[in-house]
Motif scaffolding. Structure first.
Motif, mmCIF file in Angstrom:
data_model
loop_
_atom_site.group_PDB
_atom_site.id
_atom_site.type_symbol
_atom_site.label_atom_id
_atom_site.label_comp_id
_atom_site.label_asym_id
_atom_site.label_seq_id
_atom_site.Cartn_x
_atom_site.Cartn_y
_atom_site.Cartn_z
ATOM 1 N N GLU A 16 5.261 -7.566 14.506
ATOM 2 C CA GLU A 16 3.564 -6.989 14.552
ATOM 3 C C GLU A 16 4.281 -6.948 13.130
ATOM 4 O OE1 GLU A 16 3.117 -3.951 17.643
ATOM 5 O OE2 GLU A 16 2.714 -5.327 18.572
ATOM 6 N N LEU A 17 5.582 -5.316 13.017
ATOM 7 C CA LEU A 17 5.770 -5.128 11.672
ATOM 8 C C LEU A 17 5.901 -6.145 10.354
ATOM 9 C CD1 LEU A 17 6.486 -2.689 9.656
ATOM 10 C CD2 LEU A 17 8.948 -3.224 10.461
ATOM 11 N N VAL A 18 6.397 -7.599 10.821
ATOM 12 C CA VAL A 18 7.036 -8.076 9.771
ATOM 13 C C VAL A 18 5.009 -9.203 9.276
ATOM 14 C CG1 VAL A 18 7.307 -10.941 9.498
ATOM 15 C CG2 VAL A 18 8.821 -9.558 10.816
ATOM 16 N N SER A 19 4.033 -9.578 10.820
ATOM 17 C CA SER A 19 3.075 -9.742 10.309
ATOM 18 C C SER A 19 1.737 -9.073 9.689
ATOM 19 C CB SER A 19 2.240 -9.891 11.821
ATOM 20 O OG SER A 19 1.899 -8.786 12.371
ATOM 21 N N VAL A 20 1.694 -7.497 9.489
ATOM 22 C CA VAL A 20 1.725 -6.445 8.644
ATOM 23 C C VAL A 20 2.271 -6.784 6.931
ATOM 24 C CG1 VAL A 20 1.451 -3.919 8.263
ATOM 25 C CG2 VAL A 20 0.614 -4.794 10.744
ATOM 26 N N PHE A 21 3.447 -6.690 7.500
ATOM 27 C CA PHE A 21 3.933 -6.659 5.964
ATOM 28 C C PHE A 21 3.297 -7.792 4.585
ATOM 29 C CE2 PHE A 21 7.684 -8.266 3.406
ATOM 30 C CZ PHE A 21 7.641 -7.340 1.716
ATOM 31 N N HIS A 22 3.374 -9.298 6.177
ATOM 32 C CA HIS A 22 3.134 -10.664 5.311
ATOM 33 C C HIS A 22 1.043 -9.860 4.935
ATOM 34 C CE1 HIS A 22 6.508 -12.614 5.483
ATOM 35 N NE2 HIS A 22 6.477 -12.648 6.656
ATOM 36 N N GLN A 23 0.606 -9.221 5.306
ATOM 37 C CA GLN A 23 -0.560 -9.035 5.288
ATOM 38 C C GLN A 23 -0.705 -8.075 3.624
ATOM 39 O OE1 GLN A 23 -2.676 -6.884 8.774
ATOM 40 N NE2 GLN A 23 -2.063 -9.497 9.359
ATOM 41 N N LEU A 24 0.150 -7.394 3.586
ATOM 42 C CA LEU A 24 0.074 -5.975 2.499
ATOM 43 C C LEU A 24 0.983 -6.595 1.944
ATOM 44 C CD1 LEU A 24 0.988 -3.056 4.075
ATOM 45 C CD2 LEU A 24 -1.424 -3.670 3.988
ATOM 46 N N PRO A 26 0.192 -9.804 -0.520
ATOM 47 C CA PRO A 26 -0.549 -9.679 -1.791
ATOM 48 C C PRO A 26 -0.864 -8.445 -2.942
ATOM 49 C CG PRO A 26 -1.010 -11.230 -0.364
ATOM 50 C CD PRO A 26 -0.087 -9.899 0.638
ATOM 51 N N SER A 27 -1.211 -7.516 -1.739
ATOM 52 C CA SER A 27 -1.286 -6.141 -2.202
ATOM 53 C C SER A 27 -0.101 -5.232 -3.342
ATOM 54 C CB SER A 27 -2.286 -5.413 -1.318
ATOM 55 O OG SER A 27 -3.585 -6.145 -0.919
ATOM 56 N N VAL A 28 0.848 -5.511 -2.784
ATOM 57 C CA VAL A 28 1.766 -4.516 -3.037
ATOM 58 C C VAL A 28 2.328 -5.562 -4.963
ATOM 59 C CG1 VAL A 28 4.620 -4.338 -3.178
ATOM 60 C CG2 VAL A 28 2.627 -3.522 -1.164
ATOM 61 N N ILE A 29 2.547 -6.596 -4.170
ATOM 62 C CA ILE A 29 2.786 -7.856 -5.599
ATOM 63 C C ILE A 29 1.826 -7.077 -6.907
ATOM 64 C CG2 ILE A 29 3.125 -10.074 -6.820
ATOM 65 C CD1 ILE A 29 4.018 -11.203 -4.422
ATOM 66 N N LEU A 30 0.212 -7.368 -6.388
ATOM 67 C CA LEU A 30 -0.662 -7.602 -7.546
ATOM 68 C C LEU A 30 -0.934 -5.634 -8.364
ATOM 69 C CD1 LEU A 30 -3.524 -8.092 -8.447
ATOM 70 C CD2 LEU A 30 -4.267 -7.479 -6.494
ATOM 71 N N PHE A 31 0.020 -4.942 -7.259
ATOM 72 C CA PHE A 31 -0.354 -3.240 -7.672
ATOM 73 C C PHE A 31 1.229 -3.599 -9.164
ATOM 74 C CE2 PHE A 31 1.661 0.782 -7.010
ATOM 75 C CZ PHE A 31 1.251 1.490 -7.586
ATOM 76 N N LEU A 32 2.173 -4.338 -8.182
ATOM 77 C CA LEU A 32 3.367 -3.384 -9.399
ATOM 78 C C LEU A 32 3.075 -4.820 -10.341
ATOM 79 C CD1 LEU A 32 6.285 -4.692 -6.904
ATOM 80 C CD2 LEU A 32 5.716 -2.574 -7.670
ATOM 81 N N VAL A 33 2.744 -5.609 -10.383
ATOM 82 C CA VAL A 33 1.708 -6.243 -11.793
ATOM 83 C C VAL A 33 0.870 -5.590 -12.538
ATOM 84 C CG1 VAL A 33 0.737 -8.110 -12.659
ATOM 85 C CG2 VAL A 33 2.600 -8.702 -10.800
ATOM 86 N N ALA A 34 -0.118 -4.934 -11.896
ATOM 87 C CA ALA A 34 -0.951 -3.920 -12.543
ATOM 88 C C ALA A 34 -0.396 -3.031 -12.782
ATOM 89 C CB ALA A 34 -2.153 -3.744 -11.577
ATOM 90 N N THR A 35 0.565 -2.334 -12.229
ATOM 91 C CA THR A 35 1.671 -1.323 -12.839
ATOM 92 C C THR A 35 2.020 -1.343 -14.320
ATOM 93 O OG1 THR A 35 1.715 0.298 -10.628
ATOM 94 C CG2 THR A 35 3.511 0.510 -12.160
#
Length: 69
Positions: A16-24, A26-35
């Motif tokens: 479950e934790l791995v699936s939640v991590f895979h869902q999040l 793209p958002s984390v990568i987009l946040f890091l690039v925008a930052t």
């Protein structure tokens, strides 16, 4: 609940934790690039402002124009 080794370490992570991590991910990568781009824009803006508001360049003797009057 199925547990699996995480990055060859002694940590056990649930599916479950791995699936939640895979869902999040793209958002984390987009946040890091925008930052990164926001900080780069801030850096360039502040550097340009610092250059603009700094002291005017000093007039050296060889830079002063001589008038023939």
């Amino acid at each position: 609940m199925n547990y699996q080794p995480f990055l060859e370490m002694n940590l056990l992570v649930s599916d479950e934790l791995v699936s939640v991590f895979h869902q999040l991910l793209p958002s984390v990568i987009l946040f890091l690039v925008a930052t990164f781009y926001l900080l780069m824009f801030l850096h360039i803006s502040l550097f340009s402002l610092w250059k603009f508001l700094g002291q005017p360049p000093k007039k050296r003797p060889y830079m002063i124009e001589l008038s023939n009057e």
